[in-house]
Design a protein around this motif. Structure first.
Motif, PDB file in Angstrom:
ATOM      1  N   ARG A  67      36.616  13.837  -9.408  1.00  0.00           N
ATOM      2  CA  ARG A  67      37.305  13.316 -10.599  1.00  0.00           C
ATOM      3  C   ARG A  67      36.401  12.336 -11.348  1.00  0.00           C
ATOM      4  O   ARG A  67      36.350  12.349 -12.583  1.00  0.00           O
ATOM      5  CB  ARG A  67      38.611  12.651 -10.200  1.00  0.00           C
ATOM      6  CG  ARG A  67      39.385  12.071 -11.362  1.00  0.00           C
ATOM      7  CD  ARG A  67      40.794  11.698 -10.920  1.00  0.00           C
ATOM      8  NE  ARG A  67      41.481  10.920 -11.914  1.00  0.00           N
ATOM      9  CZ  ARG A  67      41.946  11.387 -13.064  1.00  0.00           C
ATOM     10  NH1 ARG A  67      41.783  12.658 -13.357  1.00  0.00           N
ATOM     11  NH2 ARG A  67      42.563  10.612 -13.918  1.00  0.00           N
ATOM     12  N   ASN A  68      35.663  11.470 -10.611  1.00  0.00           N
ATOM     13  CA  ASN A  68      34.722  10.558 -11.255  1.00  0.00           C
ATOM     14  C   ASN A  68      33.641  11.325 -12.007  1.00  0.00           C
ATOM     15  O   ASN A  68      33.270  10.949 -13.128  1.00  0.00           O
ATOM     16  CB  ASN A  68      34.050   9.645 -10.229  1.00  0.00           C
ATOM     17  CG  ASN A  68      34.980   8.659  -9.569  1.00  0.00           C
ATOM     18  OD1 ASN A  68      34.891   8.450  -8.354  1.00  0.00           O
ATOM     19  ND2 ASN A  68      35.860   8.033 -10.315  1.00  0.00           N
ATOM     20  N   ASN A  80      44.104   8.515 -17.377  1.00  0.00           N
ATOM     21  CA  ASN A  80      44.478   8.143 -16.007  1.00  0.00           C
ATOM     22  C   ASN A  80      45.976   7.866 -15.897  1.00  0.00           C
ATOM     23  O   ASN A  80      46.612   8.222 -14.903  1.00  0.00           O
ATOM     24  CB  ASN A  80      43.675   6.928 -15.539  1.00  0.00           C
ATOM     25  CG  ASN A  80      42.226   7.266 -15.283  1.00  0.00           C
ATOM     26  OD1 ASN A  80      41.875   8.410 -15.039  1.00  0.00           O
ATOM     27  ND2 ASN A  80      41.369   6.266 -15.361  1.00  0.00           N
ATOM     28  N   GLN A 116      35.022  12.623 -15.157  1.00  0.00           N
ATOM     29  CA  GLN A 116      35.136  11.519 -16.119  1.00  0.00           C
ATOM     30  C   GLN A 116      33.773  11.170 -16.713  1.00  0.00           C
ATOM     31  O   GLN A 116      33.675  10.896 -17.918  1.00  0.00           O
ATOM     32  CB  GLN A 116      35.741  10.283 -15.452  1.00  0.00           C
ATOM     33  CG  GLN A 116      37.226  10.399 -15.188  1.00  0.00           C
ATOM     34  CD  GLN A 116      37.787   9.172 -14.491  1.00  0.00           C
ATOM     35  OE1 GLN A 116      37.121   8.532 -13.686  1.00  0.00           O
ATOM     36  NE2 GLN A 116      39.044   8.858 -14.802  1.00  0.00           N
ATOM     37  N   VAL A 173      33.861   3.922 -15.415  1.00  0.00           N
ATOM     38  CA  VAL A 173      34.112   4.846 -14.308  1.00  0.00           C
ATOM     39  C   VAL A 173      33.764   4.084 -13.035  1.00  0.00           C
ATOM     40  O   VAL A 173      32.595   3.781 -12.811  1.00  0.00           O
ATOM     41  CB  VAL A 173      33.277   6.138 -14.422  1.00  0.00           C
ATOM     42  CG1 VAL A 173      33.514   7.034 -13.216  1.00  0.00           C
ATOM     43  CG2 VAL A 173      33.604   6.888 -15.703  1.00  0.00           C
ATOM     44  N   SER A 174      34.775   3.758 -12.254  1.00  0.00           N
ATOM     45  CA  SER A 174      34.569   2.937 -11.059  1.00  0.00           C
ATOM     46  C   SER A 174      34.735   3.765  -9.797  1.00  0.00           C
ATOM     47  O   SER A 174      35.847   4.184  -9.472  1.00  0.00           O
ATOM     48  CB  SER A 174      35.561   1.777 -11.049  1.00  0.00           C
ATOM     49  OG  SER A 174      35.369   0.966 -12.188  1.00  0.00           O
ATOM     50  N   PRO A 175      33.638   3.985  -9.069  1.00  0.00           N
ATOM     51  CA  PRO A 175      33.738   4.732  -7.816  1.00  0.00           C
ATOM     52  C   PRO A 175      34.280   3.831  -6.702  1.00  0.00           C
ATOM     53  O   PRO A 175      34.375   2.612  -6.865  1.00  0.00           O
ATOM     54  CB  PRO A 175      32.276   5.104  -7.533  1.00  0.00           C
ATOM     55  CG  PRO A 175      31.494   3.990  -8.146  1.00  0.00           C
ATOM     56  CD  PRO A 175      32.269   3.589  -9.376  1.00  0.00           C
ATOM     57  N   TYR A 179      31.243   8.577  -5.314  1.00  0.00           N
ATOM     58  CA  TYR A 179      31.931   9.174  -6.456  1.00  0.00           C
ATOM     59  C   TYR A 179      32.736  10.395  -6.007  1.00  0.00           C
ATOM     60  O   TYR A 179      32.294  11.174  -5.170  1.00  0.00           O
ATOM     61  CB  TYR A 179      30.923   9.594  -7.526  1.00  0.00           C
ATOM     62  CG  TYR A 179      30.290   8.417  -8.224  1.00  0.00           C
ATOM     63  CD1 TYR A 179      30.798   7.958  -9.424  1.00  0.00           C
ATOM     64  CD2 TYR A 179      29.195   7.755  -7.674  1.00  0.00           C
ATOM     65  CE1 TYR A 179      30.226   6.863 -10.069  1.00  0.00           C
ATOM     66  CE2 TYR A 179      28.620   6.671  -8.308  1.00  0.00           C
ATOM     67  CZ  TYR A 179      29.138   6.224  -9.507  1.00  0.00           C
ATOM     68  OH  TYR A 179      28.585   5.146 -10.135  1.00  0.00           O
ATOM     69  N   SER A 180      33.900  10.552  -6.599  1.00  0.00           N
ATOM     70  CA  SER A 180      34.736  11.726  -6.341  1.00  0.00           C
ATOM     71  C   SER A 180      34.452  12.774  -7.418  1.00  0.00           C
ATOM     72  O   SER A 180      33.768  12.494  -8.416  1.00  0.00           O
ATOM     73  CB  SER A 180      36.218  11.334  -6.393  1.00  0.00           C
ATOM     74  OG  SER A 180      36.573  10.948  -7.707  1.00  0.00           O
ATOM     75  N   ARG A 190      28.118   3.027  -3.490  1.00  0.00           N
ATOM     76  CA  ARG A 190      29.078   3.711  -4.357  1.00  0.00           C
ATOM     77  C   ARG A 190      29.268   5.140  -3.856  1.00  0.00           C
ATOM     78  O   ARG A 190      28.310   5.824  -3.514  1.00  0.00           O
ATOM     79  CB  ARG A 190      28.561   3.735  -5.791  1.00  0.00           C
ATOM     80  CG  ARG A 190      28.506   2.400  -6.466  1.00  0.00           C
ATOM     81  CD  ARG A 190      27.817   2.526  -7.826  1.00  0.00           C
ATOM     82  NE  ARG A 190      27.850   1.280  -8.560  1.00  0.00           N
ATOM     83  CZ  ARG A 190      26.908   0.342  -8.509  1.00  0.00           C
ATOM     84  NH1 ARG A 190      25.851   0.514  -7.730  1.00  0.00           N
ATOM     85  NH2 ARG A 190      27.011  -0.754  -9.223  1.00  0.00           N
ATOM     86  N   ASP A 201      29.889   1.496 -14.109  1.00  0.00           N
ATOM     87  CA  ASP A 201      30.673   0.841 -13.057  1.00  0.00           C
ATOM     88  C   ASP A 201      30.825  -0.647 -13.374  1.00  0.00           C
ATOM     89  O   ASP A 201      31.917  -1.211 -13.243  1.00  0.00           O
ATOM     90  CB  ASP A 201      29.998   1.053 -11.700  1.00  0.00           C
ATOM     91  CG  ASP A 201      30.813   0.502 -10.540  1.00  0.00           C
ATOM     92  OD1 ASP A 201      32.025   0.233 -10.712  1.00  0.00           O
ATOM     93  OD2 ASP A 201      30.245   0.340  -9.447  1.00  0.00           O
ATOM     94  N   ASN A 217      40.063  13.501  -5.680  1.00  0.00           N
ATOM     95  CA  ASN A 217      39.895  12.055  -5.611  1.00  0.00           C
ATOM     96  C   ASN A 217      39.157  11.586  -4.361  1.00  0.00           C
ATOM     97  O   ASN A 217      38.996  10.385  -4.159  1.00  0.00           O
ATOM     98  CB  ASN A 217      41.261  11.370  -5.696  1.00  0.00           C
ATOM     99  CG  ASN A 217      41.910  11.584  -7.045  1.00  0.00           C
ATOM    100  OD1 ASN A 217      41.281  11.415  -8.079  1.00  0.00           O
ATOM    101  ND2 ASN A 217      43.164  11.977  -7.038  1.00  0.00           N
TER     102      ASN A 217
END
Length: 140
Positions: free
Chosen positions: A48-49, A77, A52, A33-35, A45-46, A43, A28, A4
């Protein structure tokens, strides 16, 4: 670093997900998928993003609508959050049991079942007489 941790700029995340950066911006905007955002509003991103985003691409290729994908991601989630909470509570329970030895007291019930007693209480004293007679199979 965990999955994350926000670490990828939009260009790198788009490359890892196999998408165009504009697609990530659109996802987004619609909340798919919201970073996380930096102080400068960039932005980040992880991993996990990115996973996704790959899932979005896979589901989209299978014909699932964006609304359906959003619902699937929301449920995934929730499952992840609940699983994390269960692990947290299991750890807390294990710690509590380890820190409180001899807090649970058990006794045998009338039918031979296990009865839990409150700490500091005794089971009721019984005065019945039980006669044991061996079965014929036990005599051999």
């Amino acid at each position: 670093m965990d999955e994350n941790s926000p670490m990828f700029a939009i260009a790198m995340a788009a490359e890892l997900a196999g998408m165009h950066p504009q697609t990530l911006r659109q996802y987004d905007r619609i909340g798919l998928v919201s970073p996380t955002r930096t102080a400068g509003k960039s932005r980040r991103y992880s991993m996990r993003n990115v996973v996704q985003l790959r899932e979005v691409a896979r589901l989209s290729a299978e014909g699932v609508s964006l609304e359906g994908i959003a619902r699937i991601l929301t449920l995934e989630n929730q499952v992840t959050a609940l699983s994390s909470r269960v692990r947290e509570l299991e750890g807390a329970l294990a710690d509590e049991l380890l820190n409180r030895p001899n807090r649970r007291v058990f006794a045998a019930g009338v039918q031979g079942d296990v009865v839990s007693l409150k700490h500091g209480t005794r089971s009721a004293r019984r005065t019945e007489i039980v006669i044991w007679r061996p079965n014929s199979a036990d005599r051999d």
